[in-house]
Each structure stands twice: as C-alpha cells, then as structure tokens.
Design a protein around this motif. Structure first.
Motif, PDB file in Angstrom:
ATOM      1  N   PRO A 119      20.931  -7.782  -6.788  1.00 54.40           N
ATOM      2  CA  PRO A 119      21.968  -8.555  -7.501  1.00 54.40           C
ATOM      3  C   PRO A 119      23.400  -8.726  -6.789  1.00 54.40           C
ATOM      4  N   VAL A 120      24.057  -9.851  -6.910  1.00 55.69           N
ATOM      5  CA  VAL A 120      25.433  -9.994  -6.103  1.00 55.69           C
ATOM      6  C   VAL A 120      26.275 -10.620  -7.367  1.00 55.69           C
ATOM      7  N   MET A 121      27.440 -10.255  -7.281  1.00 59.27           N
ATOM      8  CA  MET A 121      28.283 -10.821  -8.152  1.00 59.27           C
ATOM      9  C   MET A 121      29.447 -11.264  -7.353  1.00 59.27           C
ATOM     10  N   MET A 122      30.387 -12.394  -7.494  1.00 58.12           N
ATOM     11  CA  MET A 122      31.379 -12.906  -6.863  1.00 58.12           C
ATOM     12  C   MET A 122      32.527 -12.524  -7.731  1.00 58.12           C
ATOM     13  N   LEU A 123      33.765 -12.039  -7.355  1.00 64.22           N
ATOM     14  CA  LEU A 123      34.971 -11.340  -8.136  1.00 64.22           C
ATOM     15  C   LEU A 123      36.076 -12.006  -7.659  1.00 64.22           C
ATOM     16  N   GLY A 124      36.670 -12.947  -8.300  1.00 64.35           N
ATOM     17  CA  GLY A 124      38.127 -13.203  -8.185  1.00 64.35           C
ATOM     18  C   GLY A 124      39.335 -12.286  -8.310  1.00 64.35           C
ATOM     19  N   LEU A 125      39.890 -11.878  -7.778  1.00 63.28           N
ATOM     20  CA  LEU A 125      40.948 -10.851  -8.033  1.00 63.28           C
ATOM     21  C   LEU A 125      42.583 -11.318  -7.826  1.00 63.28           C
ATOM     22  N   LYS A 126      43.589 -10.649  -8.524  1.00 61.15           N
ATOM     23  CA  LYS A 126      44.743 -11.382  -8.540  1.00 61.15           C
ATOM     24  C   LYS A 126      44.905 -12.755  -9.065  1.00 61.15           C
ATOM     25  N   ARG A 127      44.414 -13.065 -10.092  1.00 58.63           N
ATOM     26  CA  ARG A 127      44.614 -14.027 -10.901  1.00 58.63           C
ATOM     27  C   ARG A 127      45.989 -14.429 -11.267  1.00 58.63           C
ATOM     28  N   ASP A 128      46.648 -13.443 -11.412  1.00 54.47           N
ATOM     29  CA  ASP A 128      48.216 -13.567 -11.896  1.00 54.47           C
ATOM     30  C   ASP A 128      48.857 -14.218 -10.660  1.00 54.47           C
ATOM     31  N   LEU A 129      48.184 -14.296  -9.484  1.00 50.72           N
ATOM     32  CA  LEU A 129      48.908 -15.081  -8.364  1.00 50.72           C
ATOM     33  C   LEU A 129      48.500 -16.406  -8.077  1.00 50.72           C
ATOM     34  N   ARG A 130      47.785 -17.034  -8.886  1.00 49.64           N
ATOM     35  CA  ARG A 130      47.312 -18.437  -8.769  1.00 49.64           C
ATOM     36  C   ARG A 130      48.448 -19.322  -9.105  1.00 49.64           C
ATOM     37  N   THR A 131      48.988 -20.057  -8.172  1.00 50.07           N
ATOM     38  CA  THR A 131      49.960 -21.070  -8.417  1.00 50.07           C
ATOM     39  C   THR A 131      49.566 -22.357  -7.855  1.00 50.07           C
ATOM     40  N   GLU A 132      50.356 -23.329  -8.115  1.00 50.34           N
ATOM     41  CA  GLU A 132      50.020 -24.805  -7.819  1.00 50.34           C
ATOM     42  C   GLU A 132      50.576 -24.821  -6.538  1.00 50.34           C
ATOM     43  N   ASN A 133      49.666 -25.023  -5.477  1.00 46.15           N
ATOM     44  CA  ASN A 133      49.876 -25.412  -4.091  1.00 46.15           C
ATOM     45  C   ASN A 133      48.564 -25.683  -3.221  1.00 46.15           C
ATOM     46  N   ASP A 134      48.674 -26.230  -2.223  1.00 48.23           N
ATOM     47  CA  ASP A 134      47.612 -26.906  -1.409  1.00 48.23           C
ATOM     48  C   ASP A 134      46.516 -25.680  -1.164  1.00 48.23           C
ATOM     49  N   GLN A 135      46.852 -24.544  -1.380  1.00 46.90           N
ATOM     50  CA  GLN A 135      45.927 -23.407  -1.050  1.00 46.90           C
ATOM     51  C   GLN A 135      45.239 -22.915  -2.352  1.00 46.90           C
ATOM     52  N   ILE A 136      45.511 -23.449  -3.455  1.00 47.13           N
ATOM     53  CA  ILE A 136      45.126 -22.912  -4.857  1.00 47.13           C
ATOM     54  C   ILE A 136      43.683 -23.109  -4.831  1.00 47.13           C
ATOM     55  N   ILE A 137      42.923 -21.970  -5.119  1.00 48.72           N
ATOM     56  CA  ILE A 137      41.387 -21.754  -5.573  1.00 48.72           C
ATOM     57  C   ILE A 137      41.221 -21.714  -7.003  1.00 48.72           C
ATOM     58  N   TYR A 138      40.844 -22.831  -7.673  1.00 49.98           N
ATOM     59  CA  TYR A 138      40.383 -23.046  -9.047  1.00 49.98           C
ATOM     60  C   TYR A 138      39.256 -22.369  -9.037  1.00 49.98           C
ATOM     61  N   PRO A 139      38.750 -21.955 -10.389  1.00 50.02           N
ATOM     62  CA  PRO A 139      37.632 -21.375 -10.758  1.00 50.02           C
ATOM     63  C   PRO A 139      36.228 -22.197 -10.471  1.00 50.02           C
TER      64      PRO A 139
END
Length: 194
Positions: A119-139
C-alpha cells in the motif's frame, strides 16, 4: 496496548519537504486539532528512528513504527515496510516531480514479485504555503499524480498550522490498520482524497 501488532511505515520524499516536521507535530504535546502558531515544534532526530506512535483505530490497538528518509543511499531499502508514504512539499513543484523516482524505488525494492504489492499513500505537506502563483499545486493535480503513481490514497496537511493534520494521520492509521488484516490496505484502484 491490547494487541502487540506493529506496522512498519516508510516515509519517503525529498529533503526539506516537511516529513520530519510532520512527524514531530504528531509527537507534540498539544492535541492535533489545535493551532500551534505559538507552539515550538521540537524536531525529532534521525538517530531516534523508528519514530513510534501507539494507535487505537476502529477498536484495534497497534504500534506504528515510522522510518523517515530523504536519501536513496540510506538503509531503508533493507526494511520490509507494511505501508509506504510518498511525501512532497505543496509549495515546491520539484518535490512533486521527484515522486516518480521515489515510486520507482518502491517498485524496485518492495514489489519485484508477481502480484506483490505494498500500500502506498501520497502526502502533501506544507499546505499553509500554498499561494496563488504559476507553481501552485492544487489537490486535483496532486490526486491525478497519485493515481498515475498507483497510490492508494492522497492527503495533505500543514504541520505548522495544524490544518488537516488529524485527518491525514487518521488516514495513515486507517491504512496501517488495514495492513493488519488479510485483505491489506490496497485499494481496488484509483485514489481517495481527503
């Protein structure tokens, strides 16, 4: 604990993506749901591994041993994990891009046999650093990549603000608990996002 079942979890991801802060936050003395802006997180040290968490989930008690690594040259390839978590920094696209290499390493070391799957889970960390820019990674993008990497689940959180930290750990506990039963923690396909 009633049951002495131990679940070994391997946490993989690039250096600096927030893995140690996430694990340290889980060990913080305040509840997971509490905002910790004023709380200093005492970071765990590599030499203290595995990091141990006693969990009670769905009427089961078990121990989760987490090994945290950012280096392909460390001893992690000799472990026999029950669950692997691929972590990346939501604010750094390069850490997301490198998950493909980490996923290949999981296949190389732990899934070499026919029908053998972990089993493999993917975990996005530092959600508080998500800002609107061209590098943004949406869920939605991250979940699509989790599906491409054949991950069973996707979650994201912020160890600094505490946002979704309890939910992310609950998802990890749920997958860990499932590894203790015959059917395991592998999903039928796709990815579940929380």
């Amino acid at each position: 604990m009633v049951d002495s079942t131990t679940v070994t979890v391997l946490l993989l991801g690039d250096s600096g993506c927030g893995k140690t802060t996430f694990l340290s936050r889980l060990k913080a003395p305040k509840p997971l749901t509490e905002n910790i802006q004023e709380l200093e997180i005492s970071l765990l040290k590599d030499h203290d591994q595995p990091f141990i968490y006693d969990v009670r989930f769905s009427k089961k008690s078990f121990r989760v041993e987490v090994y945290d690594t950012a280096s392909p040259n460390q001893h992690w390839s000799s472990l026999r994990p029950d669950l692997v978590i691929l972590a990346y920094d939501i604010s750094d696209r390069t850490t997301l891009d490198s998950l493909k290499g980490w996923r290949s390493e999981i296949t190389r070391y732990f899934q070499s046999g026919s029908g053998e799957r972990i089993p493999v889970m993917m975990l996005g960390l530092k959600r508080d650093l998500r800002t609107e820019n061209d590098q943004i990674i949406y869920p939605q993008e991250a979940c699509r990549i989790a599906q491409e990497l054949h991950c069973d689940r996707y979650a994201e959180c912020s160890a600094v603000t505490g946002e979704l930290i309890a939910e992310a750990f609950e998802d990890i506990a749920k997958m860990a608990a499932m590894t203790t039963i015959e059917s395991g923690a592998q999903s039928e396909g796709g990815c579940t996002i929380i």
